[in-house]
Design a protein around this motif. Structure first.
Motif, short mmCIF file in Angstrom:
data_model
loop_
_atom_site.label_atom_id
_atom_site.label_comp_id
_atom_site.label_asym_id
_atom_site.label_seq_id
_atom_site.Cartn_x
_atom_site.Cartn_y
_atom_site.Cartn_z
N GLY A 39 0.56 -1.55 -0.01
CA GLY A 39 0.05 -0.44 -0.01
C GLY A 39 0.78 1.56 -0.17
N ALA B 191 -6.82 3.63 -6.00
CA ALA B 191 -6.15 4.02 -4.80
C ALA B 191 -6.91 5.00 -5.01
N LEU C 125 -10.62 5.17 -5.02
CA LEU C 125 -10.98 5.56 -3.51
C LEU C 125 -11.17 6.43 -2.96
N GLY C 126 -9.94 6.94 -2.61
CA GLY C 126 -9.37 8.21 -2.12
C GLY C 126 -10.58 9.70 -2.20
N VAL D 22 -4.92 7.23 1.73
CA VAL D 22 -6.30 6.11 2.42
C VAL D 22 -6.22 5.10 1.78
N GLY D 23 -6.79 6.25 0.16
CA GLY D 23 -6.68 4.73 -0.87
C GLY D 23 -6.12 3.66 -0.97
N VAL E 90 -5.95 0.98 2.08
CA VAL E 90 -6.64 0.28 1.68
C VAL E 90 -6.51 -0.66 1.03
N VAL E 91 -6.14 0.14 -0.81
CA VAL E 91 -6.26 -1.11 -1.84
C VAL E 91 -5.29 -2.46 -1.25
N PHE F 11 -5.78 -4.66 1.44
CA PHE F 11 -7.21 -5.83 1.29
C PHE F 11 -6.55 -6.40 0.03
N ALA G 275 -9.47 -6.69 -5.19
CA ALA G 275 -9.40 -5.29 -5.09
C ALA G 275 -9.76 -4.30 -5.97
N ILE H 286 -17.06 0.35 -3.46
CA ILE H 286 -17.49 1.16 -3.05
C ILE H 286 -17.59 2.54 -3.72
N ILE I 218 -13.29 7.79 -0.53
CA ILE I 218 -13.77 7.81 1.22
C ILE I 218 -13.05 9.40 1.49
#
Lengths: 444, 330, 329
Positions: free
Chosen positions: A167, A382, A385-386, A396-397, A400-401, A404, A421, A428, A436
């Protein structure tokens, strides 16, 4: 209207790059342990050779335990089966070959005992040339298997840390991608090639030990930054000046990515190459976590660099200017920020960060022409996601990725971890389209 | 250098299976990108679900070809709905990211060892095209003009393929000059304006995604029959990117654009491949510069450069009209 | 802006808009008369009830992060009138417009059109119910011809269904009727010569006209104009004004957002003033011009001169950036 620059002129880009370089240098000096010795090659059991003597042979061992009854199959380059063998009580197998040539040997993973599998990132299929009369050894790196049902919880910490490491590498690349998107609106499908570029540069400069690795890495990061800046200056800035549309530019990035990827293939060849000195290291145990020294070093470098980037974004003039431009270029421009200059700095540091990600990734896996391409989608995942365009969201993304992908191998086959992923990304987005940390979009 | 062979191969490529496959894929993509402005980066997934839908139904379950085709078509529709439903309300780049991610998921699933019982893993599947070739009306022999000829199997596959191309073009032509097509083009221009005039933009985008996906899935069938095999790595992102190059080459939002684009694309690739190969065997190019293996890489570099140059200097395509530039000019 | 400076500006719109312009010479047309009479007894206070409201909004609130952009307690819009929605920049007028027309969702509140609730109704359905809007930054569909732009506005088109689209006989006659109607409208808006030009080739003012004409193709009961005068060259202003008045003559209700006080005074029957997201005053145009609260809101805030598009953009950008910053904290 562009007004005078309030951001100090100087050599901001160079400054940023040299700060990064210094940080990395210190870390390498402090932390990179001496190269570990190569793992001993397994002793081949003397087997009956075929007609002209060529064989593929090896010994299957998992943590000192020989594995019996595992099937391997050998095929020619055209896919015709040549022979099959089962490992004996010492784990040894021998497949006689008809003649010299290229062969593919495949280990049947279904015949491995419960809890044992081909090690992460390696293949059960190995293709290699066999010379006349050669009795060639094949090494299948085995380890704790993904199908290990019992040890799930035991493996969780190690996987989580591996995920964290991955990550962090993704984050290095994602922050740059996100900042470029934020400041210019460019969805850069050629960002993966910036990652690859860093790894390749490091590999070439390092030259299997010609230069100290730390120096090679540093030079590669700086070179990647310079090349990134040049890319912006020579390609993207003229296109922005012409008023080329964002979608048109997106398509241009696809063309560029395709070109660069195969250009790298032409230059580097299709095989994967390790950074020799750090090729194989034995993991050290830190509490419940097994981790190689190089992984630990990578993580620390990534953390420190990311903290430096965060500090730069939050506290320095250029960082604040960058965030202002990402927020609203028109406003930033009218309030006296030199937007083009900010974009240039973003490109240089984005490319340098991507280059560093490439080097660390090359260290963790191996260097190949499609190193960056292979993780590009995860980097995009990522960033999305973020929340598109927010640098901290990208961070953050990425975590998480990364976590995960690794932890998911407890439940799904590791070959599908990337698919997992990406599926999470889609899920999401269903629930929280703005990502996120992203803010809700305003319509109309 | 054997220029005769080079020309023959180029002409064969111009009408060959690859051209048909990519023409169909690009016709679908043209509906998405050219007419509606949807950034679908997962066109390869539509080819994949169609090809595998057909192959699995026939090869693994021994069911008839026709059922395989129906399942392939249904898979494409379902995929389009799955991709579109969550993303078409969001900003354009979300569709791009979700489609490219979905295409990669589809490819990884088809090549995964865990599903190889049904999909054949990374080797893919074969032995499903007998149903297709059993109704081949062409008897054994070669068909074509002079050296540009194909055997009866290829001729049959090409006949079906080009018929599908023709039908697809007619369909797109009819749709795009209807009020329905007018709504799509308006969405490409400004979807808020279309909303303000009482049109359900979301529904039209979804219809466009399904239509383009189904057209793309025809490409999956032709690919599967043409090779008598499906192999997962064909369905990677590069296939989608080739289709984009073709759409832009021929001119986006033009009915025949994708077909002309595909013909030019594959003719050019064949020419470069063959000229390089011949030049090498004639000794004009040494191994130090280019090995035979590397000739294949040159093609991708050329596509990459070509796509960039086209997009920068002729975004309307080779024959396009700059006035009705069908690409975003903002 | 002092009211007496532009005493002569009431005589506008004479040269344009066919019948409407002719009627205008009498200065009091039947429709205007009706609207003024209906509004005569209305008390000029925020949220005042109207005799026959076509649009009623209650407690409509929209927040961006910590900032409340719109907080309208109650308003009513009289059927058949031209109502202006004015206010300094950042007052939330455009956001309120977006909320009413389904282009944005409020955090709270209800509103109804012709007695039917519009809360949660998507924008395209709002348009189908008869409330059609235009945009501040004109949304002419540049790479389509003027005629195609117009035809897009027609509702209930059979040819817009996927299956029937493939069979032209199913929709050809309807298309012909729509084309005729579009041609009439284009003639009225003096755009008939541009019929086959790409909309992108037209001037800003012509695009505004096209957008209005296109909105009429929908057959609306109520037209919502978001700054119809922004970016229009002065020569076309009069013509546009005439067209807005003509809408009322044709029985439509008009609600428009505007900066230009002259225009507001000239054509509106009723004025609603917003500041900082709230309705701060309501009343007939002349009273509003003299209203202390309104003058304060304007002078205390920003200037009220018409802005250029660039200025407009910069201000919107500034506002949005502010909202975003709010959002982050």
């Amino acid at each position: 209207m562009r007004h005078a620059v309030r951001v100090p002129r100087g050599s901001l880009a160079a400054g940023t790059a040299s700060v990064l370089a210094a940080v990395i240098a210190t870390l390498f000096l402090l932390l990179l342990p001496a190269p570990a010795s190569a793992t001993p090659t397994p002793t081949p059991s003397a087997g009956a050779a075929g007609g002209t003597g060529e064989t593929l042979q090896g010994r299957l061992v998992n943590e000192g335990e020989p594995l019996e009854g595992v099937t391997v199959t050998v095929t020619t380059a055209d896919g015709d089966e040549v022979g099959e063998a089962e490992s004996d009580e010492e784990g040894a197998f021998v497949v006689p070959l008809p003649e010299a040539g290229d062969y593919t040997i495949t280990l049947d993973e279904d015949t491995l005992p419960e809890g044992v599998a081909i090690r992460e990132g390696r293949s059960a299929e190995v293709t290699l040339p066999v010379a006349v009369g050669q009795q060639r050894n094949v090494l299948f790196p085995l380890g704790e298997g993904t199908r290990n049902v019992q040890g799930r919880l035991d493996r969780l910490p190690t996987l989580a840390v591996e995920g964290l490491q991955f990550g962090l590498i993704v984050a290095l690349a994602a922050v740059g991608l996100s900042l470029i998107y934020g400041t210019t609106g460019l969805t850069n499908f050629a960002h993966g090639e910036l990652i690859t570029l860093g790894a390749l540069l490091a590999y070439w400069i390092y030259g299997n030990g010609r230069l100290p690795f730390l120096l090679a890495g540093l030079l590669a990061v700086v070179a990647a930054g310079v090349l990134g800046g040049a890319q912006d200056r020579l390609l993207w800035r003229p296109l922005r000046k012409r008023g080329t549309g964002l979608i048109a530019m997106l398509v241009v990035t696809i063309g560029l990515a395709l070109f660069l990827r195969y250009f790298f293939l032409y230059l580097f060849g299709g095989s994967s190459q390790p950074f020799r000195a750090y090729e194989s290291q034995s993991p050290i145990g830190l509490g419940p976590v097994d981790i190689t020294p190089r992984a630990l070093t990578s993580m620390l470098i990534a953390v420190v660099v990311l903290l430096a980037v965060a500090y730069a974004l939050l506290r320095t003039r250029i960082g604040k200017a960058t965030r202002a431009v990402a927020d609203n270029p028109a406003l930033a421009s009218s309030s006296g920020i030199d937007v083009e200059r900010v974009i240039q700095v973003v490109w240089i540091s984005g490319a340098a960060l991507a280059g560093l990600a490439g080097i660390l990734l090359g260290l963790a896996q191996q260097v190949s022409f499609q190193l960056g391409f292979q993780i590009l989608l995860l980097v995009f995942a990522a960033v999305t996601l973020g929340g598109l365009g927010t640098a901290f969201g990208a961070l953050v993304g990425s975590l998480v990725v990364g976590i995960f992908t690794q932890v998911s191998t407890l439940f799904i086959p590791s070959e599908l971890k990337n698919a997992g992923a990406l599926a999470i990304l889609i899920l999401i987005l269903l629930v929280r389209p703005q990502g996120i940390l992203g803010r809700a979009e305003r319509v109309g | 250098m054997d220029w005769g062979l080079i020309i023959t191969n180029a002409l064969r490529a111009m009408v060959g299976i690859d051209t048909v496959v990519f023409a169909l894929a690009a016709i679908g993509l043209n509906v998405h990108f050219g007419y509606t402005g949807l950034l679908n980066f997962g066109q390869s997934a539509f080819l994949a679900v169609a090809g595998y839908g057909l192959a699995i139904t026939v090869a693994e379950f021994g069911l008839p070809t026709l059922l395989g085709v129906v399942i392939g078509l249904l898979s494409a529709v379902v995929l389009a709905l799955l991709l579109g439903a969550p993303t078409l309300r969001l900003r354009a780049d979300y569709l791009a990211i979700v489609t490219i991610a979905a295409a990669e998921i589809v490819r990884l699933l088809y090549r995964s060892v865990s599903l190889s019982e049904y999909t054949g893993g990374s080797d893919g599947l074969g032995r499903f095209s007998e149903g297709f070739y059993s109704i081949n009306p062409f008897s054994d022999g070669r068909y074509g003009i002079g050296r540009v000829s194909f055997d009866e199997r290829v001729t049959w596959a090409l006949t079906v393929g080009w018929s599908l191309v023709l039908l697809s073009c007619v369909l797109v032509f009819l749709l795009m000059r209807s009020p329905w097509g007018r709504v799509l083009k308006a969405i490409r221009e400004d979807e808020d304006a279309v909303r303000s005039l009482g049109k359900n933009v979301y529904s039209y985008k979804l219809q466009s995604l399904v239509l383009g996906g189904v057209l793309g899935c025809l490409a999956g069938f032709v690919y599967a029959w043409g090779r008598a095999a499906v192999q997962p790595d064909f369905f990677g992102t590069e296939t989608t990117f080739f289709a984009y190059t073709i759409v832009i080459l021929g001119g986006a939002a033009r009915v025949l654009g994708p077909v002309i684009g595909a013909m030019i694309f594959w003719t050019l690739l064949s020419l470069t491949d063959n000229v390089l190969t011949q030049a090498k065997s004639a000794g004009y190019i040494s191994d130090a510069i280019l090995t035979n293996f590397e000739i294949g890489q040159v093609r991708f570099m050329l596509v990459g450069i070509g796509l960039m140059l086209l997009m920068i200097f002729r975004p309307q395509g080779l024959f396009g009209d700059r006035r009705e530039l069908a690409l975003d000019a903002r | 802006m002092p009211a007496d400076q532009h005493a002569t500006s009431a005589e506008v719109g004479e040269t344009t808009a066919g019948g409407a312009a002719t009627a205008d010479r009498a200065s009091l047309t039947p429709a205007k008369d009706r609207a003024l009479k209906a509004l005569a007894g209305v008390e000029p206070v925020p949220g005042a009830p109207k005799p026959d409201p076509i649009l009623v909004a209650d407690g409509v609130t929209r927040r961006f992060g910590g900032l409340t952009a719109v907080e309208v307690a109650h308003i009513e819009v009289q059927r058949g009138s031209i109502t202006a929605l004015i206010g300094p920049n950042g007052a939330g007028k455009s956001t309120f417009f977006n909320l009413l027309t389904g282009f944005d969702r409020p955090d709270d509140g209800t509103w109804s059109f012709n007695g039917q609730s519009l809360a949660g109704v998507p924008s395209h359905k709002v348009a189908r119910r008869g409330m059609v809007r235009t945009f501040q930054l004109t949304k002419a569909l540049s790479r389509m011809t003027v005629m195609q732009n117009m035809l897009l506005g027609a509702t209930g088109q059979k040819g817009e269904g996927f299956l029937s689209a493939i069979f032209p006989p199913l929709w050809r006659s309807q298309e012909k009727a729509n084309t005729e109607r579009a041609e009439e409208l284009l003639a009225r808006f003096k755009l008939d010569k541009k019929r086959d030009d790409f909309a992108g080739t037209m001037s800003g003012g012509q695009r505004k006209l096209l957008e209005m004409a296109r909105a009429l193709m929908v057959g609306p009961e109520m037209v919502m104009l978001d700054e119809p005068m922004a970016g229009v060259n002065p020569a076309l202003t009069q013509s546009l004004l005439g067209h807005v008045k003509a809408l009322r003559e044709d029985g439509m209700t008009v609600l428009f957002v505007e900066h230009d006080m002259d225009m507001v005074r000239d054509i509106s029957d009723w004025v609603i003033v917003m500041a900082q997201g709230k309705v701060i005053a309501e009343g007939p145009p002349h009273d509003i011009m003299a209203n202390e609260a309104v003058i304060d809101a304007y002078l205390g805030g920003h200037h009220d001169a018409p802005l250029t598009e660039a200025e407009e953009q910069a201000q919107i950008a500034a506002g949005e950036a502010e909202l975003r910053r709010e959002d982050h904290t």
